[in-house]
Design a protein around this motif. Structure first.
Motif, PDB file in Angstrom:
ATOM      1  N   VAL A 112      -5.517  21.268   6.724  1.00  0.00           N
ATOM      2  CA  VAL A 112      -5.535  21.168   5.317  1.00  0.00           C
ATOM      3  C   VAL A 112      -6.205  22.707   5.216  1.00  0.00           C
ATOM      4  CG1 VAL A 112      -6.005  18.900   5.041  1.00  0.00           C
ATOM      5  CG2 VAL A 112      -7.835  20.490   5.064  1.00  0.00           C
ATOM      6  N   PRO A 113      -5.723  23.190   3.948  1.00  0.00           N
ATOM      7  CA  PRO A 113      -6.317  24.483   3.695  1.00  0.00           C
ATOM      8  C   PRO A 113      -7.684  24.727   3.813  1.00  0.00           C
ATOM      9  CG  PRO A 113      -4.754  23.951   1.840  1.00  0.00           C
ATOM     10  CD  PRO A 113      -4.924  22.882   2.698  1.00  0.00           C
ATOM     11  N   ARG A 114      -8.093  26.199   4.091  1.00  0.00           N
ATOM     12  CA  ARG A 114      -9.450  26.397   4.283  1.00  0.00           C
ATOM     13  C   ARG A 114     -10.118  26.153   3.198  1.00  0.00           C
ATOM     14  NH1 ARG A 114     -11.843  31.132   7.399  1.00  0.00           N
ATOM     15  NH2 ARG A 114      -9.632  31.755   8.050  1.00  0.00           N
ATOM     16  N   GLY A 115     -11.355  25.485   3.449  1.00  0.00           N
ATOM     17  CA  GLY A 115     -12.229  25.152   2.440  1.00  0.00           C
ATOM     18  C   GLY A 115     -11.952  23.948   1.622  1.00  0.00           C
ATOM     19  N   GLN A 116     -10.931  23.286   2.203  1.00  0.00           N
ATOM     20  CA  GLN A 116     -10.639  21.963   1.217  1.00  0.00           C
ATOM     21  C   GLN A 116     -11.008  20.510   2.152  1.00  0.00           C
ATOM     22  OE1 GLN A 116      -6.919  22.049  -0.658  1.00  0.00           O
ATOM     23  NE2 GLN A 116      -6.893  24.115  -1.102  1.00  0.00           N
ATOM     24  N   SER A 117     -11.399  19.855   1.157  1.00  0.00           N
ATOM     25  CA  SER A 117     -11.320  18.347   1.909  1.00  0.00           C
ATOM     26  C   SER A 117     -10.875  17.237   0.998  1.00  0.00           C
ATOM     27  CB  SER A 117     -12.935  17.922   1.998  1.00  0.00           C
ATOM     28  OG  SER A 117     -13.581  18.943   2.886  1.00  0.00           O
ATOM     29  N   GLY A 118     -10.347  16.305   1.363  1.00  0.00           N
ATOM     30  CA  GLY A 118      -9.828  15.016   0.706  1.00  0.00           C
ATOM     31  C   GLY A 118      -9.344  13.888   1.358  1.00  0.00           C
ATOM     32  N   SER A 119      -8.178  13.322   0.745  1.00  0.00           N
ATOM     33  CA  SER A 119      -8.005  11.868   1.598  1.00  0.00           C
ATOM     34  C   SER A 119      -6.436  11.846   1.452  1.00  0.00           C
ATOM     35  CB  SER A 119      -8.424  10.840   0.690  1.00  0.00           C
ATOM     36  OG  SER A 119      -7.754  10.979  -0.720  1.00  0.00           O
ATOM     37  N   LEU A 120      -5.968  10.969   2.523  1.00  0.00           N
ATOM     38  CA  LEU A 120      -4.654  10.686   2.583  1.00  0.00           C
ATOM     39  C   LEU A 120      -4.520   9.171   2.878  1.00  0.00           C
ATOM     40  CD1 LEU A 120      -2.069  12.006   3.342  1.00  0.00           C
ATOM     41  CD2 LEU A 120      -2.631  11.789   5.913  1.00  0.00           C
ATOM     42  N   SER A 121      -3.385   8.709   2.010  1.00  0.00           N
ATOM     43  CA  SER A 121      -3.346   7.344   2.041  1.00  0.00           C
ATOM     44  C   SER A 121      -2.513   6.745   3.253  1.00  0.00           C
ATOM     45  CB  SER A 121      -2.520   6.974   0.572  1.00  0.00           C
ATOM     46  OG  SER A 121      -3.192   7.255  -0.571  1.00  0.00           O
ATOM     47  N   VAL A 122      -2.842   5.274   3.393  1.00  0.00           N
ATOM     48  CA  VAL A 122      -2.292   4.740   4.535  1.00  0.00           C
ATOM     49  C   VAL A 122      -1.739   3.247   4.085  1.00  0.00           C
ATOM     50  CG1 VAL A 122      -2.828   3.891   6.951  1.00  0.00           C
ATOM     51  CG2 VAL A 122      -4.081   5.770   6.075  1.00  0.00           C
ATOM     52  N   TYR A 123      -0.445   3.462   4.587  1.00  0.00           N
ATOM     53  CA  TYR A 123       0.197   1.984   4.203  1.00  0.00           C
ATOM     54  C   TYR A 123       0.701   1.279   5.441  1.00  0.00           C
ATOM     55  CZ  TYR A 123       1.205   3.625  -0.392  1.00  0.00           C
ATOM     56  OH  TYR A 123       0.933   4.431  -1.565  1.00  0.00           O
ATOM     57  N   LEU A 124       0.755  -0.013   5.362  1.00  0.00           N
ATOM     58  CA  LEU A 124       1.123  -0.875   6.501  1.00  0.00           C
ATOM     59  C   LEU A 124       2.374  -1.810   6.083  1.00  0.00           C
ATOM     60  CD1 LEU A 124       1.052  -2.030   9.594  1.00  0.00           C
ATOM     61  CD2 LEU A 124      -0.659  -3.677   8.704  1.00  0.00           C
ATOM     62  N   ASN A 125       3.581  -1.421   6.623  1.00  0.00           N
ATOM     63  CA  ASN A 125       4.736  -2.225   6.244  1.00  0.00           C
ATOM     64  C   ASN A 125       4.859  -2.065   4.547  1.00  0.00           C
ATOM     65  OD1 ASN A 125       5.405  -2.846   8.764  1.00  0.00           O
ATOM     66  ND2 ASN A 125       4.286  -4.652   8.735  1.00  0.00           N
ATOM     67  N   GLY A 126       4.750  -0.927   4.085  1.00  0.00           N
ATOM     68  CA  GLY A 126       4.929  -0.940   2.497  1.00  0.00           C
ATOM     69  C   GLY A 126       3.559  -1.165   1.650  1.00  0.00           C
ATOM     70  N   GLN A 127       2.622  -1.865   2.402  1.00  0.00           N
ATOM     71  CA  GLN A 127       1.442  -2.038   1.501  1.00  0.00           C
ATOM     72  C   GLN A 127       0.221  -1.300   1.533  1.00  0.00           C
ATOM     73  OE1 GLN A 127      -0.181  -6.028   2.590  1.00  0.00           O
ATOM     74  NE2 GLN A 127      -1.725  -5.963   0.843  1.00  0.00           N
ATOM     75  N   LYS A 128      -0.327  -0.740   0.612  1.00  0.00           N
ATOM     76  CA  LYS A 128      -1.453   0.362   0.717  1.00  0.00           C
ATOM     77  C   LYS A 128      -2.360  -0.385   1.190  1.00  0.00           C
ATOM     78  CE  LYS A 128      -3.279   4.071  -1.985  1.00  0.00           C
ATOM     79  NZ  LYS A 128      -3.218   4.799  -3.203  1.00  0.00           N
ATOM     80  N   LEU A 129      -3.072   0.436   2.126  1.00  0.00           N
ATOM     81  CA  LEU A 129      -4.455  -0.192   2.752  1.00  0.00           C
ATOM     82  C   LEU A 129      -5.557   0.319   1.948  1.00  0.00           C
ATOM     83  CD1 LEU A 129      -3.888   0.225   6.715  1.00  0.00           C
ATOM     84  CD2 LEU A 129      -3.211  -1.773   5.162  1.00  0.00           C
ATOM     85  N   PRO A 130      -6.586  -0.514   1.849  1.00  0.00           N
ATOM     86  CA  PRO A 130      -7.959  -0.031   1.043  1.00  0.00           C
ATOM     87  C   PRO A 130      -8.540   1.144   1.511  1.00  0.00           C
ATOM     88  CG  PRO A 130      -7.964  -2.491   1.655  1.00  0.00           C
ATOM     89  CD  PRO A 130      -6.874  -1.854   2.395  1.00  0.00           C
ATOM     90  N   GLY A 131      -8.513   1.560   2.899  1.00  0.00           N
ATOM     91  CA  GLY A 131      -9.255   2.654   3.634  1.00  0.00           C
ATOM     92  C   GLY A 131      -8.185   3.772   3.633  1.00  0.00           C
ATOM     93  N   LYS A 132      -8.637   4.924   3.261  1.00  0.00           N
ATOM     94  CA  LYS A 132      -8.102   6.220   3.629  1.00  0.00           C
ATOM     95  C   LYS A 132      -8.758   7.082   4.862  1.00  0.00           C
ATOM     96  CE  LYS A 132      -6.404   6.756  -1.588  1.00  0.00           C
ATOM     97  NZ  LYS A 132      -6.048   7.589  -2.346  1.00  0.00           N
ATOM     98  N   LEU A 133      -7.511   7.953   5.068  1.00  0.00           N
ATOM     99  CA  LEU A 133      -8.239   8.905   6.013  1.00  0.00           C
ATOM    100  C   LEU A 133      -8.943  10.197   5.536  1.00  0.00           C
ATOM    101  CD1 LEU A 133      -4.802   8.947   8.235  1.00  0.00           C
ATOM    102  CD2 LEU A 133      -7.289   8.711   9.248  1.00  0.00           C
ATOM    103  N   ALA A 134      -9.912  10.484   5.842  1.00  0.00           N
ATOM    104  CA  ALA A 134     -10.853  11.563   5.184  1.00  0.00           C
ATOM    105  C   ALA A 134     -10.361  12.835   5.886  1.00  0.00           C
ATOM    106  CB  ALA A 134     -12.355  11.198   5.413  1.00  0.00           C
TER     107      ALA A 134
END
Length: 744
Positions: A112-134
């Motif tokens: 990710v760009p320098r100095g930035q933090s955030g999240s990325l969504s994760v789906y299993l077979n089209g269903q969004k999971l509660p947890g996100k990648l940091a």
């Protein structure tokens, strides 16, 4: 002492700048190889570590994101990606992996760009999971301006996530930039089936029983030290249950066993955890994670998981090590008969592991290392010799500054069955070196038998910006001491696949021209090296037998010892002809593809004194002037007027040289059909009276053998060298792409 001195190429900038800038026959390669095709080699079975996860490359998955790479340019995102390719995800875009087996956890390499933090969504077979990648850039974008040739590096980091769901073979896991998520470049995903946390073993002291906080909110340092003292006094082990435990100071770990609930469940969060100047017994560390907070490399701070002594007979197994400066920096007494195994090293700012002298009879095996900021695995025999040690069955991916495996001095070392993939700037896949780094500190040069056997490198080797020449997939370097006499380097059964430059190199990296002579190659496979098989840049000799090469880009051998002397290849049986194709001259070849495209057969030695010198011809057509024959570019050429033989082309060498051979070349493109040119080679000391150096004869140029011929003759003092062409079966004119004049 400083745990990680500034030891990377410090003298090299000055020493090798002289090589590049003053040697008339060496030119700086100003650009990396052009973009490569899709990776053509995975790690063959039987090499590297056995790991509990399966890696999926983002560029091979389903995506609506943008392609990144391929690119080998130092400092680019693509150059630090596995396979030199990745996928860029902007808002609304995704990459989706179809699983080949079960998984309930994932590790994602991302930028990710320098100095930035955030999240990325994760789906299993089209269903969004509660947890996100940091996602974060906090621990990347390393700046090491004190290391000559370094640029901003370590552009990728790893994020891990327990999915909270069971995914099976055929299921689809999607990573997607949803609203509020951070756009990112995805390199790969490691999918893993993680077992539940292990239970507390009998006869152990839990760190929570002495007050450690599994939430990570409180400082658990004192509580863990109490547990260690209690366990040691009672002859019990220490237990780390599930949880995140914050550590703010070093732990007093000595002569004890510490076991965790598993590296996905039991985590110590801190840096500089173990620092023993000496030890009183054996230490056993098993099955937990150590995740630090090291964001930049500071070489006078021991920001390492382990620093100093472990204790004779100690074992480190099943440890996840991330965001430290170094995983294990082992120096001092009581480092005999160690075992470091089954561990994962990610995102370290410098070395993964370094045997820093005094380590003996120890083994590092079945470890996985990715994205180290310096040598992934190193032995450095400073102060005292490392002896009898082995690196075996380890997998190393993207060490983005320095080497995959580096052996700096030491005695009786074995490097076997390792896999090294995608090395980056300032490093080889494997380096066998006599570089001291710190003069006068008791460095022990290579000695005994250095056995490098049955390893595989994939896309290994990189351009050294201090040299203007590359480092090979495997490098033998007589930097500060000769590699001869008391050492025997045995290279047996290794594979070098898809090297962006060359496969094997002999060099004296400090510019001293010290010999490399005690090297014996028996059995090697070289596939798709983009320049040459053997890169010889210092004096000495190598024996090579049973070495097969295919798809080599330019030639079999580059033979240009610096600053003087000769290098000889003693070819035994079983080679498949690469040894007979020698790159003509000492201009480093731009990477190519396919089969050797520029070869010559004269013995090595001497330099080309014609390149760039004044040259004239009796005639030329269009813009195909005489200067093209001495421009160092085999794809450009001089052509005389048609149907007007004889034609002459004459180069002024600027002063009188003792010469004994001339190389003549046509463009290597196969479109140039085979032809025979009838020519005479003449020389003059003053430009007025010319004498024959080689009488009139026909010289056959054939693209199948590089379109290059060599003409040898008795050593003669010459300033002016002339080629007189009286016939050409391929075109009614004189034609030369390169006229090379070699000193005796």
């Amino acid at each position: 002492m400083t745990d990680l001195p500034v030891r990377r190429l410090a003298p090299l900038a000055a020493a090798l700048a002289a090589v590049v800038l003053t040697a008339a026959t060496i030119t700086v390669l100003s650009s990396p190889p052009a973009a490569l095709a899709a990776p053509s080699a995975d790690i063959p079975a039987g090499y590297g570590a056995s790991v509990p996860f399966t890696t999926y490359e983002a560029e091979a998955a389903a995506t609506n994101g943008g392609a990144v790479g391929p690119d080998y340019t130092q400092g680019t995102v693509a150059s630090e990606a596995s396979g030199r390719r990745a996928v860029r995800l902007d808002p609304g875009q995704h990459v989706e992996f179809t699983l080949a087996g079960q998984a309930n956890a994932v590790v994602v390499a991302h930028n990710v760009p320098r100095g930035q933090s955030g999240s990325l969504s994760v789906y299993l077979n089209g269903q969004k999971l509660p947890g996100k990648l940091a996602l974060t850039a906090r621990f990347g974008y390393l700046e090491t301006a004190w290391i000559p040739g370094a640029k901003t590096h370590q552009l990728f980091q790893h994020a891990r996530l327990l999915l909270g769901r069971q995914a099976n073979a055929g299921d689809r896991v999607r990573l997607q930039v949803d609203g509020g998520d951070l756009p990112a470049t995805i390199d790969l995903a490691d999918f893993e089936q993680v077992a539940g946390p292990a239970g507390q073993p009998a006869n152990s002291v839990s760190i929570t029983a002495t007050g450690a906080d599994p939430s990570g909110g409180g400082d658990s340092t004192a509580a863990i030290n109490r547990a260690i003292a209690e366990a040691r006094a009672q002859g019990r082990s220490v237990w780390i249950p599930p949880g995140d435990f914050r550590i703010t100071n070093k732990l007093e770990i000595d002569n004890v066993t510490v076991r965790g609930a598993g590296p996905w469940h039991a985590t110590l969060r801190g840096t500089h955890l173990i620092d023993n100047a000496s030890t009183s017994g054996t230490l056993r560390l098993h099955d937990f994670a150590v995740i630090g907070e090291v964001a930049q490399r500071v070489d006078d701070r021991p920001d390492n998981f382990v620093n100093g002594s472990l204790g004779n007979g100690s074992v480190v197994s099943g440890i996840w090590i991330q965001h430290q400066k170094v995983g294990l920096w082992l120096v001092g007494p009581n480092n005999n008969n160690l075992t470091i195994e089954n561990s994962r090293f990610l995102d370290l700012k410098a070395d993964g592991l370094n045997f820093n002298g005094t380590v003996t009879n120890s083994v590092v095996r079945n470890n996985f290392l990715r994205n180290t900021g310096d040598d992934a695995l190193a032995m450095w025999s400073i102060h005292s010799a490392n002896r009898g040690n082995t690196f075996s069955h380890n997998t190393i991916v993207q060490p983005n500054l320095a080497n995959g495996i580096a052996i700096y001095g030491g005695t009786d070392t074995t490097v076997s069955r390792n896999a090294i993939v995608d090395t980056n700037a300032l490093g080889s896949g494997i380096a066998i070196s006599n570089q001291e780094f710190l003069a006068g500190k008791g460095f022990t040069p290579l000695g005994g038998t250095i056995a490098v056997r049955d390893n595989v490198t994939v896309r290994a080797g990189a351009m050294n910006p201090n040299w203007g020449h590359p480092m090979s997939a495997l490098r033998i370097d007589s930097y500060d001491h000769p590699v001869e006499g008391g050492v025997r380097v045995e290279l047996t059964g290794n594979q070098f696949l898809d090297s962006p430059y060359s496969a094997i190199q002999a060099v004296s990296g400090g510019g001293k021209g010290l010999p490399v002579s005690s090297v014996h190659i028996n059995g090697a496979t070289v596939r798709n090296a983009r320049t040459v098989v053997l890169q010889a840049e210092t004096r000495g000799s190598i024996t090579a037998a049973n070495v097969t090469a295919s798809g080599t880009g330019r030639a079999g051998v580059y033979n240009c010892p610096y600053p003087n002397g000769t290098f000889s290849l003693q070819a035994g049986g079983g080679n498949n002809g690469w040894q007979d194709h020698v790159w003509a001259g000492c201009t480093w070849p731009e990477p190519g593809g396919g089969n050797p495209t520029s070869t010559s057969t004269p013995p090595p030695g001497g330099v080309n004194v014609a390149q760039g010198k004044p040259i004239s011809a009796g005639s030329h057509v269009h813009d195909l002037a005489a200067a093209r024959a001495v421009d160092g570019n085999a794809d450009s050429y001089w052509e005389s007027a048609n149907n007007a033989f004889p034609q002459e082309i004459t180069v002024d060498l600027g002063s009188t040289y003792q010469i004994n051979r001339v190389g003549l070349a046509l463009p290597p493109n196969p479109a140039w059909g085979a032809r025979t040119q009838t020519a005479t080679i003449l020389g003059s000391a003053n430009g007025s009276g010319y004498a024959e150096l080689a009488g009139t004869r026909g010289y056959t140029f054939d693209p199948a053998t590089g379109n290059t011929v060599a003409v040898g003759f008795a050593t003669t003092g010459v300033r002016y060298l002339r080629v007189r062409v009286t016939g050409n079966t391929g075109w009614p004119a004189g034609q030369l792409a390169e006229l090379r004049v070699h000193t005796a």
